[in-house]
Design a protein around this motif. Structure first.
Motif, PDB file in Angstrom:
ATOM      1  N   THR A  55       0.704  -1.068   0.029  1.00  0.00           N
ATOM      2  CA  THR A  55      -0.028  -0.185  -0.038  1.00  0.00           C
ATOM      3  C   THR A  55       1.215   1.176   0.039  1.00  0.00           C
ATOM      4  OG1 THR A  55      -2.065  -0.939   1.012  1.00  0.00           O
ATOM      5  CG2 THR A  55      -1.878   1.109   1.439  1.00  0.00           C
TER       6      THR A  55
ATOM      7  N   SER B  47      -2.467   6.268   2.411  1.00  0.00           N
ATOM      8  CA  SER B  47      -2.535   5.621   3.993  1.00  0.00           C
ATOM      9  C   SER B  47      -1.651   6.368   4.370  1.00  0.00           C
ATOM     10  CB  SER B  47      -3.030   4.349   3.352  1.00  0.00           C
ATOM     11  OG  SER B  47      -3.530   4.016   4.384  1.00  0.00           O
TER      12      SER B  47
ATOM     13  N   THR C 213      -2.033   4.807   8.622  1.00  0.00           N
ATOM     14  CA  THR C 213      -2.372   3.040   8.532  1.00  0.00           C
ATOM     15  C   THR C 213      -1.904   2.597   7.173  1.00  0.00           C
ATOM     16  OG1 THR C 213      -4.849   3.872   8.902  1.00  0.00           O
ATOM     17  CG2 THR C 213      -3.215   3.205  10.568  1.00  0.00           C
TER      18      THR C 213
ATOM     19  N   ALA D 120      -3.945   0.429   4.677  1.00  0.00           N
ATOM     20  CA  ALA D 120      -4.678   0.351   4.446  1.00  0.00           C
ATOM     21  C   ALA D 120      -5.203  -1.230   3.766  1.00  0.00           C
ATOM     22  CB  ALA D 120      -5.707   1.252   3.624  1.00  0.00           C
TER      23      ALA D 120
END
Length: 438
Positions: A267, A272, A275, A277
């Protein structure tokens, strides 16, 4: 001009997505024997694996074969490297300092075959299983002695989770080469022109095509590659994450994401930043850095942002003009945190392919990995994974921004050490036939 995919080695324009690989480093002791082998790899000789081309499969094979030759190999075959670029004829060892192969990465520490003047041919096999890899190896080498000698062999195997030894999902972002289909998740960047990776076609630079070495039958539709063996110091990486997480009061996973520019799941940090995602595969390349010019979501010095700045402004313009095709797999056993000093070497082995070693592989290493002057905010810092610590200024520092302001990680250890390097040429099928001629 329409590209004849049947004349192009498949490794250049599309990945095989096979879990195992083997690279055979060969010395030519008899030019006629070597020419006979090369000819048998493209003429349909029964029982002999054939060079895998870019032609689409009707059914996925058990193994794929690709062939490369060094400058010394061309001479050993009786074909002087006329018209080949100076960096290729000089070789990787001679240009090691330029790409950061100094200190523990200096050629004096490489596997012996890589500095052996007899390293002439590289045969690369990809396979669906270790058993298929062994069968293909036996079929390729059958009857080649005493005319050829195997100097070394290097195996690569996909780790569980399709990660590298540092735990990052790998191989997500690869350039799409016209006219081949996308090699992975959709990328919003333009398709790369054929001549960025194959000689004899318009390149990524307007009005420029890279020269085709003589004769055209040998050079056209060929590519250059840096063949690399890179050891990863996983214990040092784990220690780094633990120490910096404690120092910055963040999680180890966030430290890892900031260093890379992606969470270990793939990711993108810019999508993001706080966190993971865990986006679906089709979304992993659907991003740019517009709106994050200061690096508040993804640090400007993060590995993937340095080596592939996408739409970010960079010195000289055109962050997509130096893209490279990466074909590699991990080697060595999975890392066991309970046995950090097990004495086992582990890392990545593979090829970094383009139409120009100078403008692609060497540029990426010298300008973007080892020097930060190409983008504002980097100073003289280096890539957090590929850096050597030999630079001036920040060397092994890593700078980033948070909501609270600027922050810095210092004293980053050397995480990757080169264990071997070679510059090779991947001829077209026509080029291989030319090399096979008496």
């Amino acid at each position: 001009m329409v590209l004849d995919l049947s004349d192009v080695q498949g490794l250049v324009v599309r990945g095989y997505t096979m879990p195992t690989a083997r690279h055979l480093l060969l010395r030519v002791d008899s030019a006629p024997a070597a020419r006979a082998l090369l000819g048998s790899l493209v003429d349909g000789t029964p029982g002999r694996p054939q060079v895998t081309t870019a032609t689409p499969w009707t059914e996925k094979p058990d193994s794929c074969l690709n062939v490369a030759v060094t400058a010394a190999g061309l001479r050993a075959l009786g074909v002087p490297p006329t018209g080949f670029p100076a960096e290729f004829t000089a070789g990787a060892a001679a240009r090691a300092a330029l790409v950061g192969d100094t200190g523990p990465s200096d050629p004096v520490h490489w596997r012996p075959a890589f500095t052996d003047p007899g390293f002439h041919l590289l045969l690369s096999l990809s396979a669906v299983s270790p058993e298929a890899r062994d069968r293909a190896t036996e079929a390729v080498l059958a009857g080649t002695a005493p005319g050829l000698t195997e100097l070394d062999r290097l195996d690569g195997d996909l780790l569980p989770g399709k990660v590298d030894h540092f735990g990052y999902v790998d191989g997500i972002s690869q350039p799409t080469v016209d006219p081949a289909p996308p090699p992975g998740p959709p990328d919003r960047l333009p398709v790369q022109p054929t001549g960025a990776f194959l000689l004899g076609h318009p390149s990524q630079f307007t009005g420029h095509s890279y020269p085709v070495p003589d004769p055209p039958a040998l050079g056209r539709n060929g590519s250059f590659a840096a063949f690399r063996v890179m050891a990863q110091d996983v214990a040092a990486f784990c220690t780094l994450l633990a120490e910096q997480a404690q120092r910055t009061a963040t999680s180890e996973e966030l430290v890892a994401a900031r260093l890379c520019g992606r969470w270990r799941s793939g990711t993108p940090l810019v999508l993001s930043p706080d966190t993971d995602a865990r986006l679906p595969p089709e979304a992993l390349n659907d991003f740019d850095y517009a709106g994050d010019e200061r690096g508040e979501r993804c640090p400007i010095g993060a590995h993937v942002r340095r080596m592939h700045p996408r739409d970010s402004p960079v010195a000289g313009g055109g962050g997509a003009k130096h893209r490279i095709v990466r074909r590699g797999l991990t080697y060595g056993p999975p890392y066991d945190p309970a046995r950090p000093d097990d004495g086992q070497e582990r890392g990545v082995v593979g090829l970094f392919i383009g139409a120009s070693l100078r403008d692609q592989f060497e540029f990426l290493m010298a300008e973007w990995a080892l020097d930060g002057l190409f983008a504002p905010g980097l100073g003289r810092t280096q890539d957090p994974f590929l850096g050597t610590g030999d630079g001036t200024g920040g060397g092994r520092a890593f700078r980033f921004r948070t909501a609270a302001g600027r922050a810095e990680l210092t004293g980053l250890p050397r995480l990757v050490t080169t264990r071997g390097g070679a510059y090779v040429f991947l001829p077209s099928v026509t080029g291989i036939r030319h090399l096979a001629e008496p």
